[in-house]
Design an enzyme around this catalytic site. Structure first.
Site, PDB file in Angstrom:
ATOM      1  N   ARG A   1      20.089  15.914-104.341  1.00 37.25           N
ATOM      2  CA  ARG A   1      20.631  17.112-103.278  1.00 37.25           C
ATOM      3  C   ARG A   1      19.960  16.928-102.036  1.00 37.25           C
ATOM      4  O   ARG A   1      18.811  17.612-101.764  1.00 37.25           O
ATOM      5  CB  ARG A   1      20.223  18.404-103.937  1.00 37.25           C
ATOM      6  CG  ARG A   1      21.151  19.549-103.219  1.00 37.25           C
ATOM      7  CD  ARG A   1      20.826  20.804-103.742  1.00 37.25           C
ATOM      8  NE  ARG A   1      19.572  21.476-103.083  1.00 37.25           N
ATOM      9  CZ  ARG A   1      18.531  22.043-103.409  1.00 37.25           C
ATOM     10  NH1 ARG A   1      18.555  22.457-104.804  1.00 37.25           N
ATOM     11  NH2 ARG A   1      17.571  22.492-102.925  1.00 37.25           N
TER      12      ARG A   1
ATOM     13  N   HIS B   1      20.173  24.169-101.227  1.00 42.00           N
ATOM     14  CA  HIS B   1      21.055  24.397-102.506  1.00 42.00           C
ATOM     15  C   HIS B   1      22.542  25.183-101.725  1.00 42.00           C
ATOM     16  O   HIS B   1      23.573  24.858-102.158  1.00 42.00           O
ATOM     17  CB  HIS B   1      20.415  25.581-103.551  1.00 42.00           C
ATOM     18  CG  HIS B   1      21.487  26.053-104.248  1.00 42.00           C
ATOM     19  ND1 HIS B   1      21.984  25.337-105.324  1.00 42.00           N
ATOM     20  CD2 HIS B   1      22.046  27.426-104.315  1.00 42.00           C
ATOM     21  CE1 HIS B   1      22.875  26.407-106.037  1.00 42.00           C
ATOM     22  NE2 HIS B   1      22.641  27.612-105.164  1.00 42.00           N
TER      23      HIS B   1
ATOM     24  N   TYR C   1       9.818  24.898-100.998  1.00 35.95           N
ATOM     25  CA  TYR C   1       9.456  24.298-102.516  1.00 35.95           C
ATOM     26  C   TYR C   1       9.557  22.976-102.427  1.00 35.95           C
ATOM     27  O   TYR C   1       9.074  22.279-103.594  1.00 35.95           O
ATOM     28  CB  TYR C   1      10.191  25.052-103.492  1.00 35.95           C
ATOM     29  CG  TYR C   1      11.777  24.752-103.151  1.00 35.95           C
ATOM     30  CD1 TYR C   1      12.444  23.574-103.605  1.00 35.95           C
ATOM     31  CD2 TYR C   1      12.532  25.819-102.592  1.00 35.95           C
ATOM     32  CE1 TYR C   1      13.793  23.470-103.614  1.00 35.95           C
ATOM     33  CE2 TYR C   1      13.827  25.692-102.580  1.00 35.95           C
ATOM     34  CZ  TYR C   1      14.427  24.557-102.978  1.00 35.95           C
ATOM     35  OH  TYR C   1      15.850  24.460-102.628  1.00 35.95           O
TER      36      TYR C   1
END
Ligand SMILES: Cc1ncc(C[n+]2csc(CCOP(=O)(O)OP(=O)(O)O)c2C)c(N)n1
Length: 409
Positions: free
Chosen positions: A307, A311, A320
């Site tokens: 990805r 998100h 993160y």
């Protein structure tokens, strides 16, 4: 990597913000290594496909091996154009969200081949049960960008009348099932639809997509059981883009080596494919579709990818994961890889590609201008208020009627 608290294992990602990502530990096999089995093959003879990785494009951008599909240059150029247009659409919509012109958005950067090559391999009468990151397949099927944008800003042309979150498209005319915000519900729905369609004597199949994080949901397991028991003509795609928001894939993967290998216990084939290789995604989808259409049942396909973006617009991945992790991804960028293949074949050039990118941006800009002529998120016009009481009950119950009257409708 895993930490342990009182003997309980807690998997952790290998790299955190500030670390230099290095994917050398990933076993990435050469292209062309795995055979293409007969579509009637027994699932138990396909173990290597669940642990290996189907790849077609090699490091010289050539298509090699059994899985190399026979596709015309025109077909591949359509795939490339759709990927570039999808990327331009995503980019524009992110900008519009950042300037408050829409409330929420989800990009598919790096995952364009996952959905577009699959849509290419399927028939138009095959029913798609997507997640929120397959916008490329909708564009491939011919959705007008203006319609998609109007859904995202809930204006007067929104076909869903403002009832859905942006990007949760639904298009009956394009055999595109309503996207659900509740993760993984589309998997059992796809299995059920495919069985009903077969019982009607039709040979259209269903294809559904969930993220690897969603395989931790019960719906993933019930869908696999149903598909296995009834040999349902369904493609169960698990898009392993490494992250479920901030949760690394090693949490939902557990001790399993691959997500495709989860199919083995259900007795259905599991095939792991390089999700950034347009030709490989096309070929595996085509194989699984032929198998399903011929009555040999479902296939679980793990699309191994990364990805590239946050998100959603509500997420900040710099908290993160390393900022440049996508740049180190060993399977590269699906657009660059298909572009290089076509250049190598002598039917494309860097100049034509630059023109395509510019044309796609212009097409998106034009579509945006037209979309806001049907209303903006802030000022409308939106769907008329009384429409919120429609389309659920054949006969409106008294309490709904009362609410509608209270609003003056
Ligand atoms: C049943 C359910 N649980 C939790 C959520 C909140 N949620 C939305 S997206 C998401 C992460 C999903 O990750 P993954 O399935 O890997 O798909 P990806 O977003 O990476 O494509 C979560 C936890 C939800 N929408 N539905």
């Amino acid at each position: 990597m895993a930490n342990s608290v009182s003997g309980i294992q807690i998997p952790a990602p290998l790299y955190r913000p500030g670390d230099r990502p290095d994917f050398a530990h990933l076993n990435i096999p050469q292209a062309g290594g795995l055979p293409r089995p007969d579509v009637a093959a027994d699932a138990k003879d396909l173990r290597d496909h669940a642990f290996g990785l189907v790849r077609v494009l090699n490091h010289n951008h050539c298509a090699i091996g059994d899985w190399a599909p026979e596709l015309s240059h025109d077909e591949l150029l359509k795939g490339l154009r759709t990927m570039v247009l999808t990327r331009a659409y995503d980019e524009r919509m992110l900008k519009m969200q950042r300037t408050k012109r829409l409330s929420f958005y989800m990009k598919s950067l790096g995952e364009e081949a996952v959905s577009i090559a699959a849509a290419h391999a399927l028939r138009d009468d095959d029913m798609l049960f997507p997640s929120y990151r397959q916008q490329g397949a909708l564009i491939y099927r011919g959705a007008d960008l203006v319609d998609m944008m109007c859904q995202c800003i809930s204006n007067s042309r929104d076909n869903l009348l403002g009832r859905q979150l942006p990007v949760h498209y639904a298009r009956k005319d394009l055999n595109w099932f309503s996207i659900s915000g509740n993760l993984a519900t589309q998997f059992p729905q796809a299995v059920g639809w495919s069985m009903a369609n077969r019982l009607k004597g039709k040979d259209g199949i269903a294809s559904s997509w969930i993220g690897e994080g969603s395989t931790a949901e019960g719906d993933f397991h019930s869908a696999c059981t149903l598909a296995s028991t009834y040999k349902a003509p369904t493609l169960l795609n698990v898009v392993n883009n490494q992250w479920a928001i901030s949760m690394h894939q090693n949490i939902s993967g557990g001790a399993a080596e691959t997500f495709a290998s989860k199919a083995i216990g259900f007795g259905i084939p599991g095939i792991r494919v390089d999700g950034n290789d347009y030709l490989a995604v096309y070929a595996v989808t085509k194989w699984a579709a032929e198998r399903a259409r011929a009555g040999h049942g479902a296939t679980l396909i793990e699309l191994f990818t990364y990805r590239g973006e946050a998100h959603s617009t509500s997420d900040d991945p710099s908290r993160y994961r390393p900022k440049d992790e996508w740049k180190s991804w060993p399977l590269g960028d699906p657009v660059e890889r298909l572009k290089s293949h076509l250049i190598m074949d002598g039917v494309w050039s860097d100049e034509e590609h630059a023109d395509l990118e510019a044309d796609s941006k212009n097409e998106v800009t034009k579509a945006w201008k037209e979309s806001v002529s049907y209303g903006t998120l802030e000022d409308g016009p939106h769907a008329p208020v009384q429409t919120m009481f429609e389309d659920v009950f054949a006969e409106q119950p008294w309490h709904i009627r009362r609410q509608r009257q209270a609003l003056g409708h």
